[in-house]
Design an enzyme around this catalytic site. Structure first.
Site, short mmCIF file in Angstrom:
data_model
loop_
_atom_site.label_atom_id
_atom_site.label_comp_id
_atom_site.label_asym_id
_atom_site.label_seq_id
_atom_site.Cartn_x
_atom_site.Cartn_y
_atom_site.Cartn_z
N PHE A 60 14.23 -1.03 -38.25
CA PHE A 60 13.97 0.39 -38.50
C PHE A 60 13.85 0.60 -40.01
O PHE A 60 14.04 -0.34 -40.79
CB PHE A 60 15.09 1.26 -37.91
CG PHE A 60 16.39 1.15 -38.66
CD1 PHE A 60 17.23 0.07 -38.48
CD2 PHE A 60 16.77 2.12 -39.58
CE1 PHE A 60 18.42 -0.05 -39.19
CE2 PHE A 60 17.96 2.02 -40.30
CZ PHE A 60 18.79 0.93 -40.09
N ARG A 70 25.55 -3.57 -43.68
CA ARG A 70 26.53 -2.78 -42.93
C ARG A 70 27.64 -3.69 -42.40
O ARG A 70 28.81 -3.37 -42.50
CB ARG A 70 25.83 -2.09 -41.75
CG ARG A 70 26.38 -0.72 -41.41
CD ARG A 70 25.63 -0.07 -40.25
NE ARG A 70 24.29 -0.59 -40.08
CZ ARG A 70 23.23 -0.15 -40.78
NH1 ARG A 70 23.36 0.81 -41.65
NH2 ARG A 70 22.03 -0.68 -40.58
N GLY A 105 25.60 3.87 -31.82
CA GLY A 105 25.53 2.42 -32.04
C GLY A 105 26.35 1.97 -33.23
O GLY A 105 26.94 0.90 -33.22
N LYS A 106 26.42 2.82 -34.27
CA LYS A 106 27.19 2.45 -35.46
C LYS A 106 28.69 2.41 -35.15
O LYS A 106 29.40 1.55 -35.66
CB LYS A 106 26.94 3.45 -36.59
CG LYS A 106 25.60 3.26 -37.26
CD LYS A 106 25.52 4.10 -38.51
CE LYS A 106 24.15 4.03 -39.14
NZ LYS A 106 23.96 5.02 -40.18
N ASN A 124 25.22 8.49 -34.92
CA ASN A 124 24.66 7.32 -34.26
C ASN A 124 25.76 6.54 -33.51
O ASN A 124 26.60 5.89 -34.13
CB ASN A 124 24.01 6.45 -35.34
CG ASN A 124 23.32 5.23 -34.78
OD1 ASN A 124 23.66 4.73 -33.71
ND2 ASN A 124 22.35 4.74 -35.53
N TYR A 128 13.30 0.74 -43.71
CA TYR A 128 12.58 -0.09 -44.69
C TYR A 128 12.50 -1.57 -44.30
O TYR A 128 12.03 -2.39 -45.09
CB TYR A 128 13.25 0.05 -46.07
CG TYR A 128 13.22 1.46 -46.60
CD1 TYR A 128 12.10 1.93 -47.28
CD2 TYR A 128 14.27 2.33 -46.38
CE1 TYR A 128 12.05 3.23 -47.76
CE2 TYR A 128 14.24 3.65 -46.86
CZ TYR A 128 13.12 4.09 -47.53
OH TYR A 128 13.07 5.38 -48.00
N ASP A 134 27.59 5.41 -45.87
CA ASP A 134 26.35 5.86 -46.49
C ASP A 134 25.60 4.61 -46.96
O ASP A 134 26.23 3.68 -47.48
CB ASP A 134 26.65 6.79 -47.66
CG ASP A 134 25.46 7.68 -47.98
OD1 ASP A 134 24.58 7.86 -47.11
OD2 ASP A 134 25.39 8.19 -49.11
P1 ITT Z 1 24.33 8.52 -40.20
O1 ITT Z 1 24.17 9.40 -39.01
O2 ITT Z 1 25.26 7.40 -39.91
O3 ITT Z 1 24.77 9.29 -41.43
P2 ITT Z 1 21.77 7.92 -41.66
O4 ITT Z 1 20.45 8.07 -41.00
O5 ITT Z 1 22.15 8.84 -42.76
O6 ITT Z 1 22.88 7.85 -40.50
P3 ITT Z 1 22.34 5.54 -43.38
O7 ITT Z 1 23.17 6.30 -44.36
O8 ITT Z 1 22.96 4.36 -42.71
O9 ITT Z 1 21.74 6.42 -42.19
O10 ITT Z 1 21.00 5.04 -44.08
C1 ITT Z 1 20.19 5.90 -44.86
C2 ITT Z 1 18.74 5.46 -44.84
O11 ITT Z 1 18.63 4.18 -45.48
C3 ITT Z 1 18.14 5.28 -43.45
O12 ITT Z 1 17.59 6.48 -42.98
C4 ITT Z 1 17.06 4.23 -43.70
O13 ITT Z 1 15.91 4.83 -44.24
C5 ITT Z 1 17.69 3.36 -44.79
N1 ITT Z 1 18.39 2.18 -44.23
C6 ITT Z 1 19.74 2.01 -44.15
N2 ITT Z 1 20.05 0.82 -43.62
C7 ITT Z 1 18.87 0.21 -43.34
C8 ITT Z 1 18.52 -1.05 -42.78
O14 ITT Z 1 19.44 -1.92 -42.38
N3 ITT Z 1 17.22 -1.34 -42.62
C9 ITT Z 1 16.26 -0.46 -43.01
N4 ITT Z 1 16.50 0.73 -43.55
C10 ITT Z 1 17.80 1.09 -43.73
#
Ligand code: ITT
Length: 182
Positions: free
Chosen positions: A140, A167, A11-12, A9, A142, A66
């Site tokens: 996005f 984050r 954006g991150k 991502n 939850y 994570d």
């Molecule tokens: P990477 O490419 O960075 O690994 P990822 O989709 O694995 O992205 P994360 O580890 O940041 O994403 O988050 C894991 C899950 O947790 C994500 O798919 C959402 O379901 C949930 N999540 C994380 N942060 C959130 C937030 O701020 N609001 C809502 N849901 C969130």
């Protein structure tokens, strides 16, 4: 100085750069590290960062993130499995599961793991809230079922959400530590 942020991502990586402005440059790298099975975000992120650092060629340090939603009444479920549970069970059904519980408290947590030649360090950020029936169109994952101060994260503007973001908190803690090292 440069840090490689391992994420799919863009954006991150940009968000990380904002927190590390004046400390180090941040670039995005895509690398599919092994996500070990564990209920600890620290362990998953730390192992991922170590593997990414060694596989990408040991030059600049790497940062791996994570994140997950931890529901108290469900012993921390979905936790590290949040992405998978969102895709399978879905947010609406998770709400229904929690709606029967008296304790609806939950935390969003992010762990950032930093790895370089000498060490692997982890940094945590979290936000505490309550699981509620879905409301709001923004955000996005939850966000529609996570309420903080009377509003779900999906009802907040991006600025409001960023101000309390798990984050963002992990990034601030990391930036402070990394700034002190240099
Ligand atoms: P990477 O490419 O960075 O690994 P990822 O989709 O694995 O992205 P994360 O580890 O940041 O994403 O988050 C894991 C899950 O947790 C994500 O798919 C959402 O379901 C949930 N999540 C994380 N942060 C959130 C937030 O701020 N609001 C809502 N849901 C969130």
């Amino acid at each position: 100085m440069l840090i490689r942020f391992v994420t799919g991502n863009e954006g991150k990586a940009r968000e990380a750069q904002e927190y590390l402005e004046g400390i180090t440059a941040v670039t995005q790298v895509e690398y599919d590290y092994t996500e070990i099975q564990s209920d600890s975000l620290e362990e998953i992120a730390a192992r991922g960062a170590r593997e990414a650092y060694e596989s990408l060629g040991d030059t600049e340090p790497v940062l791996v993130g994570d994140a997950g939603l931890f529901v108290e009444a469900l012993e921390g479920f979905p936790g590290p499995y949040s992405a998978y549970v969102e895709e399978t069970v879905g947010v609406e059904r998770l709400w229904r599961l929690v709606s029967d519980e008296e304790n609806r408290r939950a935390q969003f947590r992010t762990v950032l793991a930093f790895a370089d030649a000498e060490r692997t360090e982890t940094f945590e950020g979290s936000v505490a809230g309550t699981i509620v029936a879905p409301r709001g169109e923004g955000g996005f994952g939850y966000d529609p079922i996570f309420e903080y101060n009377g509003q779900t994260l999906a009802e907040m503007s991006t600025e409001e959400k960023n101000a309390i973001s798990h984050r963002g908190r992990a990034l601030s803690t990391f930036a402070e530590w990394y700034g002190d090292q240099h």
